[in-house]
Design a protein around this motif. Structure first.
Motif, PDB file in Angstrom:
ATOM      1  N   LYS A  98       1.990  -6.817  -9.277  1.00  0.00           N
ATOM      2  CA  LYS A  98       3.119  -7.702  -8.987  1.00  0.00           C
ATOM      3  C   LYS A  98       3.076  -8.300  -7.584  1.00  0.00           C
ATOM      4  N   ARG A  99       2.568  -7.516  -6.616  1.00  0.00           N
ATOM      5  CA  ARG A  99       2.533  -8.013  -5.228  1.00  0.00           C
ATOM      6  C   ARG A  99       1.347  -7.451  -4.468  1.00  0.00           C
ATOM      7  N   LEU A 100       0.870  -8.210  -3.495  1.00  0.00           N
ATOM      8  CA  LEU A 100      -0.115  -7.757  -2.514  1.00  0.00           C
ATOM      9  C   LEU A 100       0.521  -7.941  -1.145  1.00  0.00           C
ATOM     10  N   ILE A 101       0.568  -6.855  -0.336  1.00  0.00           N
ATOM     11  CA  ILE A 101       1.301  -6.896   0.927  1.00  0.00           C
ATOM     12  C   ILE A 101       0.414  -6.375   2.056  1.00  0.00           C
ATOM     13  N   PRO A 102       0.021  -7.215   3.009  1.00  0.00           N
ATOM     14  CA  PRO A 102      -0.707  -6.703   4.187  1.00  0.00           C
ATOM     15  C   PRO A 102       0.225  -5.813   5.016  1.00  0.00           C
ATOM     16  N   VAL A 103      -0.278  -4.660   5.448  1.00  0.00           N
ATOM     17  CA  VAL A 103       0.532  -3.722   6.237  1.00  0.00           C
ATOM     18  C   VAL A 103      -0.280  -3.249   7.431  1.00  0.00           C
ATOM     19  N   SER A 104       0.339  -2.483   8.313  1.00  0.00           N
ATOM     20  CA  SER A 104      -0.360  -1.967   9.484  1.00  0.00           C
ATOM     21  C   SER A 104      -1.391  -0.919   9.067  1.00  0.00           C
ATOM     22  N   ALA A 105      -2.348  -0.667   9.924  1.00  0.00           N
ATOM     23  CA  ALA A 105      -3.468   0.216   9.600  1.00  0.00           C
ATOM     24  C   ALA A 105      -3.033   1.656   9.344  1.00  0.00           C
ATOM     25  N   ASP A 106      -1.879   2.067   9.882  1.00  0.00           N
ATOM     26  CA  ASP A 106      -1.438   3.451   9.689  1.00  0.00           C
ATOM     27  C   ASP A 106      -0.384   3.596   8.589  1.00  0.00           C
ATOM     28  N   ALA A 107      -0.058   2.511   7.891  1.00  0.00           N
ATOM     29  CA  ALA A 107       0.901   2.586   6.787  1.00  0.00           C
ATOM     30  C   ALA A 107       0.319   3.430   5.660  1.00  0.00           C
ATOM     31  N   HIS A 108       1.164   4.228   5.008  1.00  0.00           N
ATOM     32  CA  HIS A 108       0.679   5.143   3.979  1.00  0.00           C
ATOM     33  C   HIS A 108       1.605   5.101   2.763  1.00  0.00           C
ATOM     34  N   ALA A 109       1.046   4.813   1.601  1.00  0.00           N
ATOM     35  CA  ALA A 109       1.855   4.637   0.393  1.00  0.00           C
ATOM     36  C   ALA A 109       2.582   5.908  -0.014  1.00  0.00           C
ATOM     37  N   ARG A 110       1.977   7.052   0.243  1.00  0.00           N
ATOM     38  CA  ARG A 110       2.613   8.309  -0.151  1.00  0.00           C
ATOM     39  C   ARG A 110       3.545   8.851   0.928  1.00  0.00           C
ATOM     40  N   PHE A 111       3.053   8.984   2.137  1.00  0.00           N
ATOM     41  CA  PHE A 111       3.800   9.692   3.171  1.00  0.00           C
ATOM     42  C   PHE A 111       4.919   8.864   3.798  1.00  0.00           C
TER      43      PHE A 111
END
Length: 256
Positions: A98-111
């Motif tokens: 549904k989406r592609l989102i650029p995030v910062s290098a330390d962003a974490h999908a789980r934590f």
């Protein structure tokens, strides 16, 4: 020169019936495996791996789940609309990006997830078109009684009683912020639950316990007793997977 990689979040939805949950399995097909294969093909990087916001069990659906991956910020990744169109062409019909989102290098999908929400759907009139999407119950439970019992779930507590045994977690404490049954316009019941984290099989065990209260006429304080016991044997039987949907994963830096 090695290409500089950037971190991306990818938002997906899927119908879970054909998969043994989100997480890659040795001897079964998973949603994560299918997503990884599509990314390997599209981005020509066979070593790429995704990390998901959490795991869903076999047969459970997701209306919203996030995963992250690292890739060189070039080509199709510079055009999110084109990326979404291309990867959806590589994925099976029951998984959608549904989406592609650029995030910062330390962003974490789980934590980094601050809240997760689920729904459990129950219907009471036999309907072939709801098969694999909702649980069919011949008995209609007492809605108000189940909601009264659900209030004992709120707050930070040890929910060992609703967890599968032998899970590799450091704590069974979770903070539940919503636990509520709602009747929709078609007379079906939908259970809404939100928390900072969930244990394996937790929502299905909670729903099974609430249905025992609503159908078998157990006292609402049975829920209180189950939680205090910290014993899975005390709680109700887990309901089938097909009625369960992961509906939201929230992050402080992602706008809906």
């Amino acid at each position: 020169m090695e290409k500089v990689k950037k971190r991306y979040f990818i938002e997906i939805a899927y119908h879970g019936m054909a998969y043994h949950g989100w997480q890659i399995q040795n001897n079964a097909v998973s949603v994560q495996e299918m997503l990884n294969k599509a990314l390997h093909t599209l981005l020509r990087d066979p070593e790429m791996e995704t990390i998901g916001a959490g795991r869903t069990d076999t047969g459970v659906h997701a209306k919203e789940l996030y995963a992250h991956f690292d890739a060189a910020a070039e080509g199709i990744l510079l055009d999110p609309a084109k990326f979404i169109h291309a990867i959806n062409g590589l994925l099976p019909y029951d998984i959608a990006v549904k989406r592609l989102i650029p995030v910062s290098a330390d962003a974490h999908a789980r934590f980094d997830a601050t809240k997760r929400s689920y729904e459990y759907h129950v219907h009471f009139q036999k309907d072939p078109f709801l098969h694999n999407y909702s649980m069919y119950s011949r008995d209609k439970p007492a809605l108000e009684k189940m909601n009264a019992a659900a209030k004992f779930l709120l707050g930070k507590q040890d929910f060992s009683c609703f967890s599968k045994s032998n899970t590799q977690v450091f704590t069974n404490n979770c903070t539940i912020t919503r636990a509520e049954w709602v009747e929709d316009k078609d007379g079906r019941y939908i259970f809404h639950i939100s928390a900072d984290r969930f244990l394996r099989n937790m929502v299905r065990a909670i729903v099974g316990t609430l249905l025992e209260i609503g159908i078998k006429n157990k006292d609402i304080h049975f829920m209180e007793e189950v939680i205090a016991s910290k014993s899975r044997c005390k709680a109700g039987t887990s309901v089938p997977a097909q009625g369960l949907y992961l509906t939201e994963v929230a992050y402080p830096y992602i706008c809906k």
